[in-house]
Design a protein around this motif. Structure first.
Motif, PDB file in Angstrom:
ATOM      1  N   GLU A  51      -6.098   4.414   4.398  1.00 27.50           N
ATOM      2  CA  GLU A  51      -6.248   3.713   3.119  1.00 27.50           C
ATOM      3  C   GLU A  51      -7.660   3.912   2.602  1.00 27.50           C
ATOM      4  OE1 GLU A  51      -6.463  -0.827   1.461  1.00 27.50           O
ATOM      5  OE2 GLU A  51      -4.989  -0.426   3.038  1.00 27.50           O
ATOM      6  N   ILE A  52      -7.785   4.365   1.341  1.00 30.62           N
ATOM      7  CA  ILE A  52      -9.108   4.547   0.750  1.00 30.62           C
ATOM      8  C   ILE A  52      -9.343   3.634  -0.451  1.00 30.62           C
ATOM      9  CG2 ILE A  52      -9.365   6.905   1.602  1.00 30.62           C
ATOM     10  CD1 ILE A  52      -8.743   7.868  -1.288  1.00 30.62           C
ATOM     11  N   ASP A  53      -8.258   3.031  -0.986  1.00 32.63           N
ATOM     12  CA  ASP A  53      -8.430   2.138  -2.121  1.00 32.63           C
ATOM     13  C   ASP A  53      -7.150   1.337  -2.333  1.00 32.63           C
ATOM     14  OD1 ASP A  53      -9.703   0.897  -4.235  1.00 32.63           O
ATOM     15  OD2 ASP A  53      -9.684   2.651  -5.552  1.00 32.63           O
ATOM     16  N   ARG A  54      -7.280   0.218  -3.049  1.00 36.42           N
ATOM     17  CA  ARG A  54      -6.146  -0.627  -3.419  1.00 36.42           C
ATOM     18  C   ARG A  54      -6.221  -0.939  -4.896  1.00 36.42           C
ATOM     19  NH1 ARG A  54      -4.437  -5.094   0.953  1.00 36.42           N
ATOM     20  NH2 ARG A  54      -4.405  -3.707   2.756  1.00 36.42           N
ATOM     21  N   VAL A  55      -5.051  -1.110  -5.501  1.00 33.63           N
ATOM     22  CA  VAL A  55      -4.969  -1.522  -6.900  1.00 33.63           C
ATOM     23  C   VAL A  55      -4.241  -2.858  -6.916  1.00 33.63           C
ATOM     24  CG1 VAL A  55      -4.007  -0.957  -9.166  1.00 33.63           C
ATOM     25  CG2 VAL A  55      -4.871   0.879  -7.689  1.00 33.63           C
ATOM     26  N   GLY A  56      -4.861  -3.853  -7.568  1.00 36.12           N
ATOM     27  CA  GLY A  56      -4.236  -5.157  -7.720  1.00 36.12           C
ATOM     28  C   GLY A  56      -4.454  -6.073  -6.532  1.00 36.12           C
ATOM     29  N   GLN A  57      -4.197  -7.374  -6.808  1.00 36.06           N
ATOM     30  CA  GLN A  57      -4.296  -8.384  -5.759  1.00 36.06           C
ATOM     31  C   GLN A  57      -3.193  -9.406  -5.989  1.00 36.06           C
ATOM     32  OE1 GLN A  57      -4.705  -9.271  -2.763  1.00 36.06           O
ATOM     33  NE2 GLN A  57      -6.811  -8.553  -2.721  1.00 36.06           N
ATOM     34  N   PRO A  58      -2.152  -9.445  -5.207  1.00 34.28           N
ATOM     35  CA  PRO A  58      -1.901  -8.595  -4.051  1.00 34.28           C
ATOM     36  C   PRO A  58      -1.691  -7.139  -4.488  1.00 34.28           C
ATOM     37  CG  PRO A  58       0.056  -9.886  -4.548  1.00 34.28           C
ATOM     38  CD  PRO A  58      -1.031 -10.362  -5.480  1.00 34.28           C
ATOM     39  N   PRO A  59      -1.862  -6.194  -3.566  1.00 35.94           N
ATOM     40  CA  PRO A  59      -1.825  -4.781  -3.940  1.00 35.94           C
ATOM     41  C   PRO A  59      -0.489  -4.352  -4.537  1.00 35.94           C
ATOM     42  CG  PRO A  59      -2.475  -5.057  -1.636  1.00 35.94           C
ATOM     43  CD  PRO A  59      -2.094  -6.395  -2.143  1.00 35.94           C
ATOM     44  N   THR A  60      -0.588  -3.613  -5.651  1.00 35.68           N
ATOM     45  CA  THR A  60       0.586  -2.992  -6.247  1.00 35.68           C
ATOM     46  C   THR A  60       0.612  -1.500  -5.930  1.00 35.68           C
ATOM     47  OG1 THR A  60      -0.621  -2.641  -8.308  1.00 35.68           O
ATOM     48  CG2 THR A  60       0.723  -4.649  -8.134  1.00 35.68           C
ATOM     49  N   GLU A  61      -0.505  -0.995  -5.415  1.00 30.81           N
ATOM     50  CA  GLU A  61      -0.592   0.411  -5.016  1.00 30.81           C
ATOM     51  C   GLU A  61      -1.712   0.556  -3.990  1.00 30.81           C
ATOM     52  OE1 GLU A  61       0.072   4.217  -7.539  1.00 30.81           O
ATOM     53  OE2 GLU A  61      -2.012   3.617  -7.863  1.00 30.81           O
ATOM     54  N   ILE A  62      -1.459   1.367  -2.968  1.00 33.10           N
ATOM     55  CA  ILE A  62      -2.490   1.701  -1.978  1.00 33.10           C
ATOM     56  C   ILE A  62      -2.660   3.203  -2.009  1.00 33.10           C
ATOM     57  CG2 ILE A  62      -3.060   1.776   0.485  1.00 33.10           C
ATOM     58  CD1 ILE A  62      -1.832  -0.987   0.768  1.00 33.10           C
ATOM     59  N   ILE A  63      -3.913   3.634  -2.142  1.00 32.17           N
ATOM     60  CA  ILE A  63      -4.236   5.054  -2.194  1.00 32.17           C
ATOM     61  C   ILE A  63      -4.684   5.485  -0.804  1.00 32.17           C
ATOM     62  CG2 ILE A  63      -5.727   6.807  -3.229  1.00 32.17           C
ATOM     63  CD1 ILE A  63      -5.359   3.702  -5.164  1.00 32.17           C
ATOM     64  N   MET A  64      -4.099   6.588  -0.315  1.00 31.00           N
ATOM     65  CA  MET A  64      -4.367   7.057   1.040  1.00 31.00           C
ATOM     66  C   MET A  64      -4.758   8.530   0.996  1.00 31.00           C
ATOM     67  SD  MET A  64      -1.167   5.163   2.922  1.00 31.00           S
ATOM     68  CE  MET A  64      -1.967   4.922   4.511  1.00 31.00           C
ATOM     69  N   ARG A  65      -5.474   8.960   2.041  1.00 32.76           N
ATOM     70  CA  ARG A  65      -5.871  10.363   2.160  1.00 32.76           C
ATOM     71  C   ARG A  65      -6.068  10.664   3.636  1.00 32.76           C
ATOM     72  NH1 ARG A  65     -10.835  11.193  -1.084  1.00 32.76           N
ATOM     73  NH2 ARG A  65      -9.511  11.374  -2.901  1.00 32.76           N
ATOM     74  N   TYR A  66      -6.004  11.944   3.985  1.00 30.47           N
ATOM     75  CA  TYR A  66      -6.236  12.344   5.373  1.00 30.47           C
ATOM     76  C   TYR A  66      -7.708  12.273   5.736  1.00 30.47           C
ATOM     77  CZ  TYR A  66      -1.497  13.901   6.057  1.00 30.47           C
ATOM     78  OH  TYR A  66      -0.144  13.926   6.192  1.00 30.47           O
TER      79      TYR A  66
END
Length: 161
Positions: A51-66
Motif C-alpha cells: 500500500e502506498i496511498d489511500r483515498v477517502g476515510q474510510p478508504p474508497t480506494e487503496i493504491i498499491m505498487r511492487y
C-alpha cells in the motif's frame, strides 16, 4: 473545386493525425472491492503489492505498487494496482481481469490460494505467438478474475507474431 479542396484538407488532416503518437505505458490496473482494506491485504499476501496511498476515510480506494518495503514501493516505478470500492456484486465479466507475470506459477497459485483466492482454471500449458507458457486463472476474495502467466526463463514479455 470545393469538394476537391475539402477532400485534400481531409486527407491532409488524416495523414497528420496518423503521424501523431504518444508514448503509452501501463499506469495502473483497477479492480473492485466490497472491502478495500481486506482486499488490499489479500494482494499484499498473495502477490507482494504494498500500500502506498489511500483515498477517502474510510478508504474508497487503496493504491498499491511492487517493492520490498512500503518505502521502496513508493519510490518505485512499477504500474500501480488500484483496489477501489465497488458497491455492486462481484465482477463476472471473464474478459476484465488483471494478468500477473510470475516466475513460478505453482508457488504463485499456492500463495494466492493461501491468501483467499479460489481456482477458476487449473495450470495449463499453452502457446502464445509460438512461445510456450503456463497459465492459471483464479478469483480473488471479491470475485475479480486474476490470470497468472509463467513465461519461459529469461523472457519478460509476450512475443506476438
Amino acid at each position: 473545386m470545393r469538394r476537391t479542396s475539402t477532400a485534400i484538407l481531409g486527407l491532409t488532416a488524416a495523414t497528420w493525425l496518423t503521424c501523431v503518437h504518444a508514448d503509452v505505458t501501463v499506469l495502473a490496473v483497477r479492480l473492485g472491492a466490497k472491502d478495500v482494506v481486506a482486499l488490499a491485504k489479500f494482494y499484499d499476501a498473495a502477490f507482494g503489492l504494498k500500500e502506498i496511498d489511500r483515498v477517502g476515510q474510510p478508504p474508497t480506494e487503496i493504491i498499491m505498487r511492487y517493492g520490498a518495503t512500503v518505502a521502496a514501493a513508493k519510490a518505485g516505478s512499477s504500474p500501480e494496482f488500484l483496489v477501489a470500492r465497488r458497491d455492486s456484486g462481484a465482477a463476472n465479466d471473464p474478459i476484465t481481469h488483471a494478468v500477473f507475470h510470475v516466475s513460478d506459477i505453482g508457488a504463485a497459485v499456492l500463495a494466492a490460494k493461501a491468501a483467499g483466492a479460489t481456482m477458476k482454471s487449473d495450470v495449463a500449458s499453452i502457446s502464445i505467438g509460438g512461445m510456450p507458457l503456463k497459465t492459471a486463472t483464479l478469483v480473488d476474495p471479491d470475485g475479480n478474475v486474476l490470470e497468472l502467466m509463467e513465461l519461459p526463463k529469461g523472457v519478460n514479455h509476450l512475443r506476438h507474431p
